[in-house]
Enzyme design. Structure first.
Site, PDB file in Angstrom:
ATOM      1  N   HIS A 292     -33.773  38.008  75.030  1.00 23.63           N
ATOM      2  CA  HIS A 292     -34.639  38.344  76.164  1.00 23.63           C
ATOM      3  C   HIS A 292     -34.901  39.846  76.278  1.00 23.63           C
ATOM      4  O   HIS A 292     -35.803  40.263  76.995  1.00 23.63           O
ATOM      5  CB  HIS A 292     -34.046  37.794  77.472  1.00 23.63           C
ATOM      6  CG  HIS A 292     -32.836  38.526  77.970  1.00 23.63           C
ATOM      7  ND1 HIS A 292     -31.555  38.076  77.774  1.00 23.63           N
ATOM      8  CD2 HIS A 292     -32.704  39.676  78.673  1.00 23.63           C
ATOM      9  CE1 HIS A 292     -30.698  38.901  78.334  1.00 23.63           C
ATOM     10  NE2 HIS A 292     -31.367  39.894  78.885  1.00 23.63           N
TER      11      HIS A 292
ATOM     12  N   ASP B  51     -30.105  32.903  72.937  1.00 32.12           N
ATOM     13  CA  ASP B  51     -30.462  34.218  73.469  1.00 32.12           C
ATOM     14  C   ASP B  51     -29.941  35.342  72.571  1.00 32.12           C
ATOM     15  O   ASP B  51     -29.424  36.353  73.044  1.00 32.12           O
ATOM     16  CB  ASP B  51     -29.937  34.392  74.899  1.00 32.12           C
ATOM     17  CG  ASP B  51     -30.611  35.576  75.609  1.00 32.12           C
ATOM     18  OD1 ASP B  51     -31.712  35.989  75.190  1.00 32.12           O
ATOM     19  OD2 ASP B  51     -30.014  36.095  76.579  1.00 32.12           O
TER      20      ASP B  51
ATOM     21  N   SER C 284     -27.341  44.055  78.783  1.00 32.38           N
ATOM     22  CA  SER C 284     -27.781  42.904  77.997  1.00 32.38           C
ATOM     23  C   SER C 284     -27.805  43.256  76.520  1.00 32.38           C
ATOM     24  O   SER C 284     -28.403  44.247  76.113  1.00 32.38           O
ATOM     25  CB  SER C 284     -29.176  42.456  78.435  1.00 32.38           C
ATOM     26  OG  SER C 284     -29.137  41.846  79.689  1.00 32.38           O
TER      27      SER C 284
END
Length: 226
Positions: free
Chosen positions: A112, A142, A216
């Protein structure tokens, strides 16, 4: 009077026990290891990832000042003369983290972070910047794999075996968000095999190490630096 005397004696005994064990507390606290050396060793393998995406939106370049819709007397006029004008394009920037998988420049991050990016730039700990290309990505897990062309060998992170990870093990989360430098948090493994109903591969490691904004794609390390 006797009860009061007994209470005083009991308090005296408790206080004596606390005082007698206090040096043991101090010794135990002194034995807790610092993570400073481990963090210094691991930081170079964690990178900052900067992305740029082109987003179309906001309607055409020329819009009715009355907002459009059935009640707008100029709606048909603007559609007729300006309806084919391309929509405006906006450049959006995003930031995340990643880690170096190999000395020759393969980098792992979250899907993402890069899935809608037109341009991807990787910034190393020493400030070197490289354009990155996407080698592969998997929305279900992901995970995305990037590649840069470094001028020298890079400090790669070592992948650990999650099957050997135990609940209660100490772990540290390292990120490189917002281009401001690294962020490090520590905690323990709270649970393994967590299922959140988010996809096909629903098997998460739960930790109470805080995950800061921009982390992230950043790795979770054990105390062996894996």
């Amino acid at each position: 009077m006797r009860k009061s005397l007994e209470a005083v004696v009991l308090i005296f005994v408790v206080v004596s026990l606390v005082i007698s064990t206090f040096p043991a507390w101090k010794t135990h606290a002194a034995e807790l290891p610092s993570l400073a050396d481990l963090v210094k060793r691991l930081k170079p393998s964690v990178v900052n990832i900067s992305t740029t995406s082109v987003v179309k939106g906001g309607g055409s370049l020329f819009e009715s000042p009355f907002g459009g819709g059935k009640q707008d007397p100029f709606e048909e006029f603007f559609k007729k003369f300006f309806g084919d004008v391309p929509q405006r394009e906006f450049r959006q920037r995003g930031l995340g983290s990643g880690f170096i998988l190999s000395e020759d420049g393969y980098i792992v991050t979250n899907n993402h972070v890069v899935e809608k990016a037109n341009d991807i730039e990787v910034v190393l700990e020493d400030g070197e910047r490289y354009k990155a290309r996407v080698i592969g990505k998997d929305p279900k897990t992901d995970v995305a794999l990037l590649k840069i062309g470094p001028k020298h060998r890079l400090p790669a992170a070592v992948l650990g075996d999650s099957d050997k990870l135990e609940i209660g093990d100490w772990v540290i989360a390292v990120g490189n968000p917002f281009g401001l430098g690294h962020t490090v948090t520590a905690g323990i493994v709270s649970a393994k095999g967590r299922s959140l109903g988010l996809g096909t591969y629903d098997d998460f490691i739960q930790t109470d190490a805080a995950i800061n904004p921009g982390n992230s794609g950043g790795p979770l390390f054990n105390l062996q630096g894996q």
